[in-house]
Motif scaffolding. Structure first.
Motif, mmCIF file in Angstrom:
data_model
loop_
_atom_site.group_PDB
_atom_site.id
_atom_site.type_symbol
_atom_site.label_atom_id
_atom_site.label_comp_id
_atom_site.label_asym_id
_atom_site.label_seq_id
_atom_site.Cartn_x
_atom_site.Cartn_y
_atom_site.Cartn_z
ATOM 1 N N PHE A 200 -32.899 36.166 8.878
ATOM 2 C CA PHE A 200 -33.424 35.890 10.042
ATOM 3 C C PHE A 200 -32.142 36.070 10.980
ATOM 4 O O PHE A 200 -31.161 35.258 11.247
ATOM 5 C CB PHE A 200 -33.814 34.445 10.488
ATOM 6 C CG PHE A 200 -35.240 34.128 9.532
ATOM 7 C CD1 PHE A 200 -36.503 34.185 10.121
ATOM 8 C CD2 PHE A 200 -35.229 34.050 8.131
ATOM 9 C CE1 PHE A 200 -37.492 34.007 9.620
ATOM 10 C CE2 PHE A 200 -36.361 33.913 7.544
ATOM 11 C CZ PHE A 200 -37.618 33.790 8.179
ATOM 12 N N SER A 202 -32.439 37.091 14.807
ATOM 13 C CA SER A 202 -32.882 36.440 16.024
ATOM 14 C C SER A 202 -33.954 35.327 15.765
ATOM 15 O O SER A 202 -35.318 35.730 15.206
ATOM 16 C CB SER A 202 -33.527 37.438 17.011
ATOM 17 O OG SER A 202 -34.189 36.877 18.141
ATOM 18 N N ILE A 203 -33.925 34.123 16.051
ATOM 19 C CA ILE A 203 -35.008 32.983 15.517
ATOM 20 C C ILE A 203 -35.647 32.409 16.657
ATOM 21 O O ILE A 203 -34.856 31.650 17.659
ATOM 22 C CB ILE A 203 -34.108 32.095 14.871
ATOM 23 C CG1 ILE A 203 -33.218 32.411 13.464
ATOM 24 C CG2 ILE A 203 -35.026 30.708 14.282
ATOM 25 C CD1 ILE A 203 -32.335 31.486 12.913
ATOM 26 N N CYS A 208 -43.901 33.191 14.987
ATOM 27 C CA CYS A 208 -43.557 34.547 15.614
ATOM 28 C C CYS A 208 -42.202 35.172 15.142
ATOM 29 O O CYS A 208 -41.915 36.231 15.605
ATOM 30 C CB CYS A 208 -43.439 34.496 17.203
ATOM 31 S SG CYS A 208 -45.119 33.848 17.826
ATOM 32 N N THR A 209 -41.654 34.703 14.265
ATOM 33 C CA THR A 209 -40.378 35.112 13.593
ATOM 34 C C THR A 209 -40.521 35.378 12.196
ATOM 35 O O THR A 209 -40.768 34.584 11.623
ATOM 36 C CB THR A 209 -39.106 34.332 13.961
ATOM 37 O OG1 THR A 209 -39.124 33.720 15.427
ATOM 38 C CG2 THR A 209 -37.885 34.733 13.843
ATOM 39 N N ARG A 219 -34.253 43.254 16.787
ATOM 40 C CA ARG A 219 -35.468 42.409 17.541
ATOM 41 C C ARG A 219 -36.432 42.889 16.766
ATOM 42 O O ARG A 219 -37.668 42.207 16.998
ATOM 43 C CB ARG A 219 -35.566 42.712 18.840
ATOM 44 C CG ARG A 219 -34.541 42.623 19.788
ATOM 45 C CD ARG A 219 -34.342 41.166 20.184
ATOM 46 N NE ARG A 219 -35.337 40.645 21.051
ATOM 47 C CZ ARG A 219 -35.513 39.413 21.477
ATOM 48 N NH1 ARG A 219 -34.618 38.353 21.175
ATOM 49 N NH2 ARG A 219 -36.401 39.136 22.409
ATOM 50 N N ARG A 222 -39.028 39.734 15.733
ATOM 51 C CA ARG A 222 -39.624 39.079 16.596
ATOM 52 C C ARG A 222 -40.887 39.629 17.181
ATOM 53 O O ARG A 222 -40.958 41.035 17.382
ATOM 54 C CB ARG A 222 -38.917 38.740 17.914
ATOM 55 C CG ARG A 222 -37.451 38.175 17.730
ATOM 56 C CD ARG A 222 -37.796 36.959 17.065
ATOM 57 N NE ARG A 222 -38.218 35.881 18.433
ATOM 58 C CZ ARG A 222 -37.274 35.404 19.093
ATOM 59 N NH1 ARG A 222 -36.132 35.396 19.417
ATOM 60 N NH2 ARG A 222 -37.926 34.774 20.211
#
Length: 242
Positions: A200, A202-203, A208-209, A219, A222
């Motif tokens: 992960f 961008s958390i 949604c992740t 990205r 996301r």
């Protein structure tokens, strides 16, 4: 263009920060705008670096996070570890209850999967509106944005004027690479989200992740179900009614 809220122009403020280290730049802004500089943290890698820069050097900048109500358990864990490590209390801003109740009652808990419009509506309620409240009356907004995070961030300057919120935005890590961020965290023993060790990058909110695969865009994890190369939640480009 909306009038800038201080006697400093973008050009003169940029000049004051020229050549300063991140610590010096953050301290300079805090001194120029006492009580009017805030840092928004998502408790991810980049933001943990900035939190360490601020708190380890006793720079008087207020730190807050947006608790959307859909965060990973690991995010709450690193939040607690950060509070404990630095003997601080990161402030929390929540969605407005009535708006959240209407959304959940009329569209259900996963409406954001149905369309981009629905997803932006959810982000607006859970993120953008609380952010508007957190930034009200402030002069400087410090963020963890880096240029290599996405194509539409590569042209951003380190200091910019944000018309939507009538303040300056300062991105101290704009020119840092992801490897530099990770190395700083390791060298300074900064608490970090264990999800980073599981792919992960961008958390955000849990539904949604997802983790990214080798070679995928930063990205890509996301809102992965959307066919859009410029996916953003609105925090850095939109303003919604409160």
């Amino acid at each position: 263009m909306i009038a800038e809220p201080t006697s400093y122009t973008l050009e003169s403020l940029t000049e004051k920060l020229q050549g300063l280290s991140n610590i010096e730049a953050l301290r300079t802004l805090a001194n120029l705008f006492p009580g009017e500089v805030v840092f928004s943290t998502s408790l991810g890698y980049e933001d943990q670096v900035i939190t360490d820069l601020i708190l380890s050097n006793n720079i008087p900048i207020r730190i807050f996070t947006l608790d959307t109500g859909r965060m990973f358990a690991e995010t709450y864990s690193v939040w607690k570890k950060t509070n404990d490590r630095y003997a601080t209390k990161i402030e929390a801003y929540f969605p407005e209850r009535a708006s959240e109740e209407v959304l959940m009652s009329t569209k259900g808990p996963y409406s954001f999967y149905d369309s981009v419009e629905n997803r932006k509506e959810c982000c607006g309620i859970r993120k953008v509106a609380p952010l508007n409240r957190a930034l009200k009356g402030q002069k400087i907004w410090v963020t963890g944005i880096r240029a290599e995070q996405s194509a539409n961030r590569q042209s951003m300057p380190q200091l910019e004027w944000d018309e939507a919120h009538s303040l300056y935005k300062f991105h101290p890590l704009m020119d840092w690479t992801f490897e530099e961020v990770k190395q700083y965290v390791k060298d300074n023993n900064v608490p970090y989200n264990p999800l980073h060790d599981r792919g992960f990058v961008s958390i955000g909110c849990q539904p949604c992740t997802r983790a990214i695969q080798p070679g995928e865009d930063f990205r890509a994890g996301r809102w992965w179900w959307e066919d859009n190369s410029k996916k953003e939640c609105g925090l850095h480009g939109e303003r919604v009614k409160e």
